[in-house]
Scaffold this motif. Sequence first.
Motif, PDB file in Angstrom:
ATOM      1  N   VAL A 136      15.289  25.750  37.864  1.00 17.11           N
ATOM      2  CA  VAL A 136      15.221  26.728  38.950  1.00 17.11           C
ATOM      3  C   VAL A 136      13.811  26.842  39.509  1.00 17.11           C
ATOM      4  O   VAL A 136      13.602  26.801  40.730  1.00 17.11           O
ATOM      5  CB  VAL A 136      15.722  28.104  38.442  1.00 17.11           C
ATOM      6  CG1 VAL A 136      15.426  29.196  39.473  1.00 17.11           C
ATOM      7  CG2 VAL A 136      17.221  28.047  38.149  1.00 17.11           C
ATOM      8  N   ARG A 137      12.805  26.964  38.629  1.00 20.62           N
ATOM      9  CA  ARG A 137      11.433  27.180  39.102  1.00 20.62           C
ATOM     10  C   ARG A 137      10.930  25.983  39.912  1.00 20.62           C
ATOM     11  O   ARG A 137      10.347  26.153  40.992  1.00 20.62           O
ATOM     12  CB  ARG A 137      10.530  27.435  37.892  1.00 20.62           C
ATOM     13  CG  ARG A 137       9.035  27.506  38.202  1.00 20.62           C
ATOM     14  CD  ARG A 137       8.653  28.788  38.913  1.00 20.62           C
ATOM     15  NE  ARG A 137       7.239  28.840  39.165  1.00 20.62           N
ATOM     16  CZ  ARG A 137       6.330  29.288  38.285  1.00 20.62           C
ATOM     17  NH1 ARG A 137       6.710  29.694  37.084  1.00 20.62           N
ATOM     18  NH2 ARG A 137       5.053  29.332  38.605  1.00 20.62           N
ATOM     19  N   LEU A 138      11.144  24.772  39.396  1.00 21.38           N
ATOM     20  CA  LEU A 138      10.628  23.586  40.074  1.00 21.38           C
ATOM     21  C   LEU A 138      11.317  23.377  41.422  1.00 21.38           C
ATOM     22  O   LEU A 138      10.658  23.078  42.424  1.00 21.38           O
ATOM     23  CB  LEU A 138      10.805  22.349  39.196  1.00 21.38           C
ATOM     24  CG  LEU A 138      10.317  21.021  39.790  1.00 21.38           C
ATOM     25  CD1 LEU A 138       8.847  21.097  40.157  1.00 21.38           C
ATOM     26  CD2 LEU A 138      10.566  19.880  38.814  1.00 21.38           C
ATOM     27  N   VAL A 139      12.637  23.532  41.462  1.00 22.97           N
ATOM     28  CA  VAL A 139      13.357  23.356  42.727  1.00 22.97           C
ATOM     29  C   VAL A 139      12.925  24.416  43.736  1.00 22.97           C
ATOM     30  O   VAL A 139      12.710  24.113  44.919  1.00 22.97           O
ATOM     31  CB  VAL A 139      14.880  23.402  42.489  1.00 22.97           C
ATOM     32  CG1 VAL A 139      15.630  23.385  43.822  1.00 22.97           C
ATOM     33  CG2 VAL A 139      15.322  22.224  41.634  1.00 22.97           C
ATOM     34  N   ALA A 140      12.766  25.658  43.280  1.00 19.85           N
ATOM     35  CA  ALA A 140      12.344  26.724  44.191  1.00 19.85           C
ATOM     36  C   ALA A 140      10.929  26.476  44.721  1.00 19.85           C
ATOM     37  O   ALA A 140      10.655  26.676  45.910  1.00 19.85           O
ATOM     38  CB  ALA A 140      12.415  28.077  43.486  1.00 19.85           C
ATOM     39  N   ASP A 141      10.020  26.037  43.842  1.00 17.73           N
ATOM     40  CA  ASP A 141       8.654  25.749  44.272  1.00 17.73           C
ATOM     41  C   ASP A 141       8.627  24.606  45.284  1.00 17.73           C
ATOM     42  O   ASP A 141       7.900  24.651  46.282  1.00 17.73           O
ATOM     43  CB  ASP A 141       7.774  25.387  43.070  1.00 17.73           C
ATOM     44  CG  ASP A 141       7.377  26.605  42.250  1.00 17.73           C
ATOM     45  OD1 ASP A 141       7.591  27.733  42.728  1.00 17.73           O
ATOM     46  OD2 ASP A 141       6.862  26.430  41.135  1.00 17.73           O
ATOM     47  N   ALA A 142       9.413  23.564  45.015  1.00 17.49           N
ATOM     48  CA  ALA A 142       9.459  22.428  45.937  1.00 17.49           C
ATOM     49  C   ALA A 142      10.044  22.843  47.280  1.00 17.49           C
ATOM     50  O   ALA A 142       9.554  22.429  48.339  1.00 17.49           O
ATOM     51  CB  ALA A 142      10.277  21.289  45.326  1.00 17.49           C
ATOM     52  N   ALA A 143      11.078  23.672  47.246  1.00 14.45           N
ATOM     53  CA  ALA A 143      11.667  24.159  48.490  1.00 14.45           C
ATOM     54  C   ALA A 143      10.645  24.968  49.281  1.00 14.45           C
ATOM     55  O   ALA A 143      10.523  24.821  50.508  1.00 14.45           O
ATOM     56  CB  ALA A 143      12.905  25.004  48.197  1.00 14.45           C
ATOM     57  N   GLY A 144       9.884  25.804  48.580  1.00 16.81           N
ATOM     58  CA  GLY A 144       8.862  26.603  49.245  1.00 16.81           C
ATOM     59  C   GLY A 144       7.750  25.767  49.847  1.00 16.81           C
ATOM     60  O   GLY A 144       7.106  26.176  50.813  1.00 16.81           O
ATOM     61  N   ALA A 145       7.528  24.576  49.262  1.00 16.82           N
ATOM     62  CA  ALA A 145       6.493  23.674  49.768  1.00 16.82           C
ATOM     63  C   ALA A 145       7.016  22.765  50.880  1.00 16.82           C
ATOM     64  O   ALA A 145       6.281  21.912  51.379  1.00 16.82           O
ATOM     65  CB  ALA A 145       5.938  22.831  48.633  1.00 16.82           C
ATOM     66  N   GLY A 146       8.289  22.948  51.249  1.00 20.17           N
ATOM     67  CA  GLY A 146       8.846  22.165  52.347  1.00 20.17           C
ATOM     68  C   GLY A 146       9.429  20.833  51.946  1.00 20.17           C
ATOM     69  O   GLY A 146       9.606  19.948  52.795  1.00 20.17           O
ATOM     70  N   ALA A 147       9.758  20.655  50.655  1.00 14.15           N
ATOM     71  CA  ALA A 147      10.340  19.393  50.212  1.00 14.15           C
ATOM     72  C   ALA A 147      11.677  19.148  50.897  1.00 14.15           C
ATOM     73  O   ALA A 147      12.433  20.078  51.194  1.00 14.15           O
ATOM     74  CB  ALA A 147      10.522  19.406  48.694  1.00 14.15           C
ATOM     75  N   SER A 148      11.968  17.878  51.135  1.00 18.78           N
ATOM     76  CA  SER A 148      13.229  17.486  51.765  1.00 18.78           C
ATOM     77  C   SER A 148      14.229  17.125  50.671  1.00 18.78           C
ATOM     78  O   SER A 148      14.026  16.168  49.923  1.00 18.78           O
ATOM     79  CB  SER A 148      12.993  16.287  52.694  1.00 18.78           C
ATOM     80  OG  SER A 148      14.218  15.842  53.242  1.00 18.78           O
ATOM     81  N   PHE A 149      15.317  17.892  50.580  1.00 23.05           N
ATOM     82  CA  PHE A 149      16.336  17.665  49.568  1.00 23.05           C
ATOM     83  C   PHE A 149      17.435  16.770  50.129  1.00 23.05           C
ATOM     84  O   PHE A 149      17.969  17.012  51.210  1.00 23.05           O
ATOM     85  CB  PHE A 149      16.939  18.983  49.092  1.00 23.05           C
ATOM     86  CG  PHE A 149      15.960  19.871  48.361  1.00 23.05           C
ATOM     87  CD1 PHE A 149      14.802  19.349  47.796  1.00 23.05           C
ATOM     88  CD2 PHE A 149      16.196  21.235  48.233  1.00 23.05           C
ATOM     89  CE1 PHE A 149      13.903  20.158  47.118  1.00 23.05           C
ATOM     90  CE2 PHE A 149      15.311  22.055  47.553  1.00 23.05           C
ATOM     91  CZ  PHE A 149      14.156  21.513  46.996  1.00 23.05           C
ATOM     92  N   VAL A 150      17.786  15.755  49.363  1.00 24.14           N
ATOM     93  CA  VAL A 150      18.762  14.758  49.802  1.00 24.14           C
ATOM     94  C   VAL A 150      20.153  15.047  49.242  1.00 24.14           C
ATOM     95  O   VAL A 150      21.158  14.865  49.921  1.00 24.14           O
ATOM     96  CB  VAL A 150      18.313  13.347  49.365  1.00 24.14           C
ATOM     97  CG1 VAL A 150      19.321  12.290  49.784  1.00 24.14           C
ATOM     98  CG2 VAL A 150      16.935  13.031  49.918  1.00 24.14           C
TER      99      VAL A 150
END
Length: 314
Positions: free
Chosen positions: A39-53
């Motif tokens: 949860v933490r890593l996915v949320a942090d990446a989402a907050g940083a604008g990561a593109s989820f495939v």
Amino acid sequence: MTADKTMITATSNPHVKYARRLHRRRMREKEGRCLLEGVRLVADAAGAGASFVLGFWEETMLRVPGGEALLGRLMEGPPLGGFFEVHPHVMAELADTEAPQGIVVVAQRPAPNPRSLLGEAAPATLAILDNVRDPGNVGTVIRSADASGAAGVIFLPGTADPFGSKALRASMGSTFHIPVVAAEQAVLAYKSELGDLGRRSERAEPADDGAAGDDEDYLPRTETAAHLPRLLAQLGYRVFVADASAEASHWEAPLGGKVAIVLGSEAEGPDPVLWAGADRISIPMLGPAESLNVAMAAAVLLYEAARAREGWGR
């Protein structure tokens, strides 16, 4: 668009099989993607604008702090390839941890421009990873570089993949905050300025320090990567190698300008031939400890560089 409502119950599902292949470094390199777990890593990446495939979840994530909010967020704007609920035994196959938090996402790897990273005229600090084989140390160095305001991280072949699952978890999302660039990419971005990439110094082969990696794939050393010291010198960086046997201490070194700090395996250090022209600095051991863990040493050196760069304590 909403998340896919069909639960995946078989590990033979094509989406699951594709995601599982990304546990291998060579597949991550080929696809330009990585797996994010927790949860933490996915949320942090989402907050940083990561593109989820592509994404997978199961009800365990609802019992993790922040899990329900993250699920709602991804339900509203799911990954392009779909966001699938999976059976717990499928999640166990997708995850890399013994106690999965119920979410795994396939993300596009960041693709920073090496020229934007290296071409700054202002004082900047780079962390260079040479043969750091433990993925936890790699991720922690990236986290320290992020926290200390370093410009970015460059890694040479022989180093654990910064985009492997263990390194990503150790970075706590910092891999999506600052540029993390392979040495080959950096050199090739300046190919026209460097000229003939066939000219290089001989160098020692990296030693295996025995640390366990996140998979069996460690990319071999390349002639292209061996030009990184020449590139750094040409761009005006002063290079310092962390060396426990060096006479000069880190607080005596001029770390406030355009500086590259090279960190290697705890057993052997960075390639001694490749970095023969660099300055050596050490962190004095005031107690009986023989040395610091490479990730701890990186934090000390990167913050000393930040102090010098920002003028703290003057």
